[in-house]
Structures are given as structure tokens and as C-alpha cells.
Design an enzyme around this catalytic site. Structure first.
Site, short mmCIF file in Angstrom:
data_model
loop_
_atom_site.label_atom_id
_atom_site.label_comp_id
_atom_site.label_asym_id
_atom_site.label_seq_id
_atom_site.Cartn_x
_atom_site.Cartn_y
_atom_site.Cartn_z
N HIS A 151 0.81 -1.22 0.00
CA HIS A 151 0.00 0.00 0.00
C HIS A 151 0.85 1.27 0.00
O HIS A 151 0.52 2.24 -0.68
CB HIS A 151 -0.94 -0.01 1.21
CG HIS A 151 -1.86 1.17 1.26
ND1 HIS A 151 -2.89 1.36 0.35
CD2 HIS A 151 -1.90 2.24 2.10
CE1 HIS A 151 -3.53 2.48 0.63
NE2 HIS A 151 -2.96 3.03 1.68
N LYS A 213 -11.36 13.73 -3.65
CA LYS A 213 -12.28 13.30 -2.60
C LYS A 213 -11.70 13.60 -1.23
O LYS A 213 -10.53 13.92 -1.09
CB LYS A 213 -12.56 11.79 -2.72
CG LYS A 213 -11.40 10.90 -2.32
CD LYS A 213 -11.84 9.46 -2.17
CE LYS A 213 -10.74 8.65 -1.49
NZ LYS A 213 -10.00 7.79 -2.35
#
Length: 343
Positions: A151, A213
């Protein structure tokens, strides 16, 4: 007597299989993803070795290795997916058992590295759990860690041992090229994923867009704006993982409302927690493409989800590690625009 001879020959065959590139090699699968481990073992030509994982009544875990590992290069296949803590403890206990049994090297193949999202402090008094897990793995005895699309790239720096971060991009890109989509734009679901989106766009010879976002709380996202031209385009949303599917399905909805012709999603890791399957099924996504770094249960298999295998890729990576060859060749490719295929 005849049975003993057959058994002796079988043991000899297994022993010869275990001698790979002049090195004694054994591969073990713990409980998280045995089908992937079998694919990796088949691609290498080494059968999976035997171990038993036991759970006591109080939840404690015990691992029993059923064959010698002395002087062997051992590879453990175990994504630390749900239940994360159980799967992590299995790896730690297995490492300790191998270390005490005189394994030459202990190599952890962790296609999905759990706790990787806790890689930095974003608020006061928060832990950096990805670093804690790295410390635990090293203390347990790991000599090398192999991951896929971890990640946060900086997690590699949490270790003082080699960490090989494999890319799922070539596998995902090949599948998309075979679909022969036209008027494609690659979309990053946030600003942090632009590098990943740009890499895929480079292969597909197209442009990127970004969804702006914010996250009011974990696993919740609010779409603010779309940066880039997506009107009338076939959009490909790309992320490293899909957990609750809230971000991807909300992003897909926003893209459709902004005029996208169709929306596909590609992710290396299909975590698919909570009501993710229901969200994907009811979304405007044409298809969700993931890999088998995490085992997909039968009750989660729906027509909209396509699973691609990373077994051969990881197997070839293990062979290169054993032969002291560079891994970069596994992720080097060129694109023939006229034929729309990877070379």
C-alpha cells in the site's frame, strides 16, 4: 515390501524436486491462501511441504512442521488477510519453528501485507502498525519478504532485510488490452494514486483523470470533483486494494454522472469486507478486476468480479531469487500500439 519400495521412490522423487538450482528448497502454505500456494509450487516444480496448523480451545495457534528443513531455503506463502491477526500469528510462529529447526533462509511470500494502511501518523498518539509488523517479522526470523503492490512504498524502509515489492500491473494491463477497449481514460480514485494510474495509462497509451475526494472517517469517502476529461470515455478506475468498495463504487457513480460511457475497476487486492460484494453487484461498474493475492470465498464470487492469477509471476520471482537474478525483468514490457498488446 513392495509398498516400502514405492514409498522410498516417492520420497526420492520429492527430494530431487527439492533440489532446485543447486539449492535445497521447500515451500510451505499456511491457512490464508492454499490455492495460490499450489499455483506457485506448480510453476516452480516443487511440491508443497507438509505442516499442520492447530488452534487450541482458547484461540492459541500452534504449527507443526512434518519434515526436515535443516539447511533449506524455505518459502512461506501467507497473505495476512482476514482474519488478519490469526494469519499474522501463523507466520510469526512458523518463522520461529523454522529458525529453531535450522532452516538456512526463511523467505516470507506475503502477497497482501496486512496493516499496510497504518504506515504513518496522521493524528497525535497514533501507532505506525506497519512498522510494528515489520519488526515482529524480523524478530521472528524472516530473512526476506516478498509482497505485491504494498500500500505504501515507504514500508520497504521499515525492514532491515530485503523486501521485494512485486507489481500486479503487467497482469492487469494484459487483461485490459485483451478487452480492446477504445476511448479509454485511466482514473485514480484519489491524489495519492496518480503514480499508479499514470503507469497504467502509459501502457495503454492514454490519459489520466483524478477524483478529488475527502475522507470524513475511515472507509468513507465523499467525492468533491473530477479532474480531467472523462465525458464519453471508457473509464478504468485503478487502486491497489478494494476493501469495503465504498470509494470505488462512489467514484464509478460520479464518473457516470459526469458523462463516462462505462466504468471498469482494477485492483490488485480484493479485500472485499463488509457489504463490498453487495455494493459492487448494485453499482454501475461493468466489471471489477482483481487478483488472487487474497483468496476469494465462494460466497463472494459474482459475475461482475474477474479474478486473475499471480501464481506464475510469484513463482518466477522465487526462481530468480534462488538463481540470484534481478527481478526487474519480470516487470519490463513494451507496448505494440498497432497490435494493442504487450510484448
Amino acid at each position: 515390501m513392495c509398498y516400502n519400495k514405492i514409498e522410498e521412490n516417492e520420497n526420492r522423487r520429492i527430494f530431487l524436486f527439492a533440489i532446485l538450482l543447486g539449492k535445497k528448497v521447500k515451500i510451505f502454505s499456511l491457512s490464508a491462501n492454499r490455492p495460490l500456494a499450489e499455483e506457485i509450487a506448480d510453476s516452480i516444480g516443487v511440491p508443497l511441504s507438509s505442516c499442520d496448523i492447530m488452534h487450541f480451545a482458547d484461540g492459541e495457534i500452534n504449527v507443526q512442521i512434518n519434515e526436515t528443513v535443516r539447511g533449506h531455503h524455505v518459502f512461506i506463502i501467507q497473505p495476512t488477510s482476514k482474519p488478519v491477526n490469526d494469519h499474522l500469528m501463523e507466520v510469526l510462529i512458523m518463522c520461529d519453528a523454522l529458525k529453531r529447526a535450522s532452516a538456512k533462509t526463511i523467505n516470507l511470500v506475503i502477497p497482501y501485507y496486512g496493516y499496510s494502511r497504518q504506515d504513518r501518523k496522521t493524528r497525535s498518539r497514533q501507532p505506525i502498525t506497519a512498522k510494528l509488523v515489520a519488526d515482529l517479522l524480523q524478530t521472528a526470523g524472516a530473512n526476506r519478504v516478498i509482497c505485491m503492490d504494498i500500500h505504501a512504498a515507504q514500508i520497504q524502509g521499515f525492514f532491515n532485510i530485503p523486501v521485494d515489492n512485486f507489481m500486479g500491473l503487467p497482469i492487469l494491463a494484459n487483461y485490459l488490452i485483451d478487452k480492446k477497449l477504445s476511448d479509454v481514460v485511466v482514473v485514480s480514485p484519489d491524489h495519492g494514486g496518480t503514480t499508479r494510474a499514470r503507469e497504467l495509462a502509459k501502457v495503454l497509451d492514454t490519459t489520466i483523470a483524478i477524483i478529488d475526494k475527502r475522507r470524513p472517517e475511515p472507509n468513507k469517502a465523499e467525492i468533491m470533483n473530477i479532474i480531467g476529461n472523462i465525458e464519453g470515455k471508457n473509464c478504468i478506475l485503478i487502486d491497489d486494494m478494494c476493501d469495503t468498495a465504498g470509494t470505488l463504487t462512489a467514484g464509478a457513480e460520479a464518473l457516470k454522472k459526469a458523462g463516462a460511457k462505462s466504468v471498469y475497476a482494477v485492483c490488485t487486492h480484493g479485500v472485499l469486507s463488509g457489504s463490498a460484494i453487495e455494493r459492487i453487484q448494485n453499482s454501475c461498474l461493468e466489471e471489477m478486476i482483481i487478483t488472487n493475492t487474497i483468496h476469494l470465498d465462494e460466497n463472494k464470487k459474482i459475475d461482475k468480479i474477474k479474478v486473475l492469477s499471480v501464481g506464475t509471476l510469484l513463482g518466477h520471482g522465487i526462481l530468480r531469487i534462488l538463481s540470484d537474478e534481478p527481478l526487474s525483468g519480470l516487470f519490463t514490457y513494451s507496448y505494440d500500439k498497432s497490435k494493442r498488446e504487450l510484448l
